[in-house]
Design a protein around this motif. Structure first.
Motif, PDB file in Angstrom:
ATOM      1  N   GLU A   1       5.554  16.808  -0.535  1.00 47.03           N
ATOM      2  CA  GLU A   1       6.335  15.979   0.377  1.00 47.03           C
ATOM      3  C   GLU A   1       5.644  14.624   0.585  1.00 47.03           C
ATOM      4  N   ASP A   2       4.327  14.653   0.735  1.00 47.67           N
ATOM      5  CA  ASP A   2       3.567  13.405   0.882  1.00 47.67           C
ATOM      6  C   ASP A   2       3.675  12.552  -0.378  1.00 47.67           C
ATOM      7  N   LEU A   3       3.556  13.194  -1.533  1.00 44.06           N
ATOM      8  CA  LEU A   3       3.654  12.456  -2.794  1.00 44.06           C
ATOM      9  C   LEU A   3       5.029  11.815  -2.947  1.00 44.06           C
ATOM     10  N   LEU A   4       6.071  12.543  -2.592  1.00 50.90           N
ATOM     11  CA  LEU A   4       7.429  11.988  -2.677  1.00 50.90           C
ATOM     12  C   LEU A   4       7.590  10.766  -1.780  1.00 50.90           C
ATOM     13  N   ALA A   5       6.983  10.805  -0.611  1.00 52.53           N
ATOM     14  CA  ALA A   5       7.063   9.656   0.301  1.00 52.53           C
ATOM     15  C   ALA A   5       6.413   8.428  -0.342  1.00 52.53           C
ATOM     16  N   PHE A   6       5.244   8.611  -0.960  1.00 58.72           N
ATOM     17  CA  PHE A   6       4.583   7.501  -1.643  1.00 58.72           C
ATOM     18  C   PHE A   6       5.423   7.003  -2.821  1.00 58.72           C
ATOM     19  N   GLU A   7       5.989   7.922  -3.582  1.00 64.02           N
ATOM     20  CA  GLU A   7       6.796   7.549  -4.743  1.00 64.02           C
ATOM     21  C   GLU A   7       8.015   6.732  -4.321  1.00 64.02           C
ATOM     22  N   ARG A   8       8.649   7.146  -3.247  1.00 62.15           N
ATOM     23  CA  ARG A   8       9.823   6.417  -2.762  1.00 62.15           C
ATOM     24  C   ARG A   8       9.429   5.026  -2.264  1.00 62.15           C
ATOM     25  N   LYS A   9       8.301   4.943  -1.576  1.00 62.10           N
ATOM     26  CA  LYS A   9       7.850   3.661  -1.037  1.00 62.10           C
ATOM     27  C   LYS A   9       7.481   2.679  -2.148  1.00 62.10           C
ATOM     28  N   CYS A  10       6.792   3.174  -3.178  1.00 62.38           N
ATOM     29  CA  CYS A  10       6.267   2.278  -4.217  1.00 62.38           C
ATOM     30  C   CYS A  10       7.120   2.231  -5.472  1.00 62.38           C
ATOM     31  N   GLY A  11       8.044   3.173  -5.625  1.00 63.54           N
ATOM     32  CA  GLY A  11       8.976   3.139  -6.742  1.00 63.54           C
ATOM     33  C   GLY A  11       8.408   3.607  -8.071  1.00 63.54           C
ATOM     34  N   ILE A  12       7.344   4.404  -8.035  1.00 57.82           N
ATOM     35  CA  ILE A  12       6.810   4.979  -9.279  1.00 57.82           C
ATOM     36  C   ILE A  12       6.388   6.421  -9.032  1.00 57.82           C
ATOM     37  N   ARG A  13       6.330   7.189 -10.112  1.00 55.18           N
ATOM     38  CA  ARG A  13       5.906   8.590 -10.027  1.00 55.18           C
ATOM     39  C   ARG A  13       4.408   8.669  -9.761  1.00 55.18           C
ATOM     40  N   SER A  14       3.986   9.729  -9.120  1.00 55.50           N
ATOM     41  CA  SER A  14       2.577   9.900  -8.769  1.00 55.50           C
ATOM     42  C   SER A  14       1.671   9.963  -9.986  1.00 55.50           C
ATOM     43  N   GLU A  15       2.094  10.647 -11.035  1.00 58.22           N
ATOM     44  CA  GLU A  15       1.231  10.753 -12.214  1.00 58.22           C
ATOM     45  C   GLU A  15       1.055   9.386 -12.887  1.00 58.22           C
ATOM     46  N   THR A  16       2.101   8.557 -12.861  1.00 67.81           N
ATOM     47  CA  THR A  16       2.009   7.208 -13.399  1.00 67.81           C
ATOM     48  C   THR A  16       1.072   6.359 -12.547  1.00 67.81           C
ATOM     49  N   PHE A  17       1.254   6.440 -11.230  1.00 71.96           N
ATOM     50  CA  PHE A  17       0.377   5.726 -10.306  1.00 71.96           C
ATOM     51  C   PHE A  17      -1.078   6.131 -10.525  1.00 71.96           C
ATOM     52  N   TYR A  18      -1.333   7.436 -10.582  1.00 72.17           N
ATOM     53  CA  TYR A  18      -2.710   7.922 -10.636  1.00 72.17           C
ATOM     54  C   TYR A  18      -3.401   7.483 -11.925  1.00 72.17           C
ATOM     55  N   ALA A  19      -2.680   7.514 -13.027  1.00 75.49           N
ATOM     56  CA  ALA A  19      -3.262   7.054 -14.298  1.00 75.49           C
ATOM     57  C   ALA A  19      -3.673   5.582 -14.186  1.00 75.49           C
ATOM     58  N   ALA A  20      -2.823   4.773 -13.574  1.00 76.22           N
ATOM     59  CA  ALA A  20      -3.158   3.355 -13.383  1.00 76.22           C
ATOM     60  C   ALA A  20      -4.304   3.199 -12.397  1.00 76.22           C
ATOM     61  N   TYR A  21      -4.285   3.990 -11.341  1.00 74.90           N
ATOM     62  CA  TYR A  21      -5.318   3.922 -10.302  1.00 74.90           C
ATOM     63  C   TYR A  21      -6.706   4.223 -10.876  1.00 74.90           C
ATOM     64  N   ILE A  22      -6.809   5.297 -11.656  1.00 77.20           N
ATOM     65  CA  ILE A  22      -8.129   5.647 -12.199  1.00 77.20           C
ATOM     66  C   ILE A  22      -8.567   4.682 -13.293  1.00 77.20           C
ATOM     67  N   SER A  23      -7.608   3.906 -13.812  1.00 74.16           N
ATOM     68  CA  SER A  23      -7.941   2.870 -14.792  1.00 74.16           C
ATOM     69  C   SER A  23      -8.358   1.566 -14.113  1.00 74.16           C
ATOM     70  N   GLY A  24      -8.292   1.550 -12.783  1.00 72.34           N
ATOM     71  CA  GLY A  24      -8.729   0.383 -12.032  1.00 72.34           C
ATOM     72  C   GLY A  24      -7.642  -0.594 -11.647  1.00 72.34           C
ATOM     73  N   ALA A  25      -6.390  -0.210 -11.799  1.00 72.64           N
ATOM     74  CA  ALA A  25      -5.292  -1.103 -11.430  1.00 72.64           C
ATOM     75  C   ALA A  25      -5.318  -1.384  -9.931  1.00 72.64           C
ATOM     76  N   GLU A  26      -5.002  -2.599  -9.577  1.00 74.43           N
ATOM     77  CA  GLU A  26      -4.948  -3.030  -8.181  1.00 74.43           C
ATOM     78  C   GLU A  26      -3.493  -3.094  -7.723  1.00 74.43           C
ATOM     79  N   PRO A  27      -3.236  -2.803  -6.460  1.00 73.99           N
ATOM     80  CA  PRO A  27      -1.857  -2.920  -5.963  1.00 73.99           C
ATOM     81  C   PRO A  27      -1.412  -4.377  -5.932  1.00 73.99           C
ATOM     82  N   ASP A  28      -0.129  -4.595  -6.158  1.00 73.30           N
ATOM     83  CA  ASP A  28       0.432  -5.946  -6.107  1.00 73.30           C
ATOM     84  C   ASP A  28       0.381  -6.518  -4.691  1.00 73.30           C
ATOM     85  N   ASP A  29       0.519  -5.644  -3.725  1.00 68.73           N
ATOM     86  CA  ASP A  29       0.562  -6.040  -2.319  1.00 68.73           C
ATOM     87  C   ASP A  29      -0.718  -5.542  -1.643  1.00 68.73           C
TER      88      ASP A  29
END
Length: 80
Positions: free
Chosen positions: A15-43
């Motif tokens: 449920e928490d993951l879905l809330a983040f996905e809806r807010k940011c518009g991407i799937r959690s697994e996609t986000f996490y792969a970018a996050y561990i690669s060092g991607a920074e949020p746009d905002d």
């Protein structure tokens, strides 16, 4: 944790993951792969969200592994 407790935790985390996905518009697994690669949020206001999201996702992965392990043990006991 019992198998039931692990499953309830998984559902809560999802449920928490879905809330983040809806807010940011991407799937959690996609986000996490970018996050561990060092991607920074746009905002910049999302920085705290990204840290929390990553933490929730890591916990979800851990609970998934625990569920599979406990489920395998439970099945082995039923077959014995």
């Amino acid at each position: 944790m019992s198998l039931r407790e692990i499953l309830l935790d998984i559902h809560t985390l999802e449920e928490d993951l879905l809330a983040f996905e809806r807010k940011c518009g991407i799937r959690s697994e996609t986000f996490y792969a970018a996050y561990i690669s060092g991607a920074e949020p746009d905002d910049d206001s999302w920085v705290l969200d990204f840290g929390e999201w990553a933490s929730v996702y890591r916990t979800w992965l851990t609970r998934q592994a625990e569920y599979r392990s406990a489920g395998s043990r439970h099945q082995a006991l039923r077959e014995a």
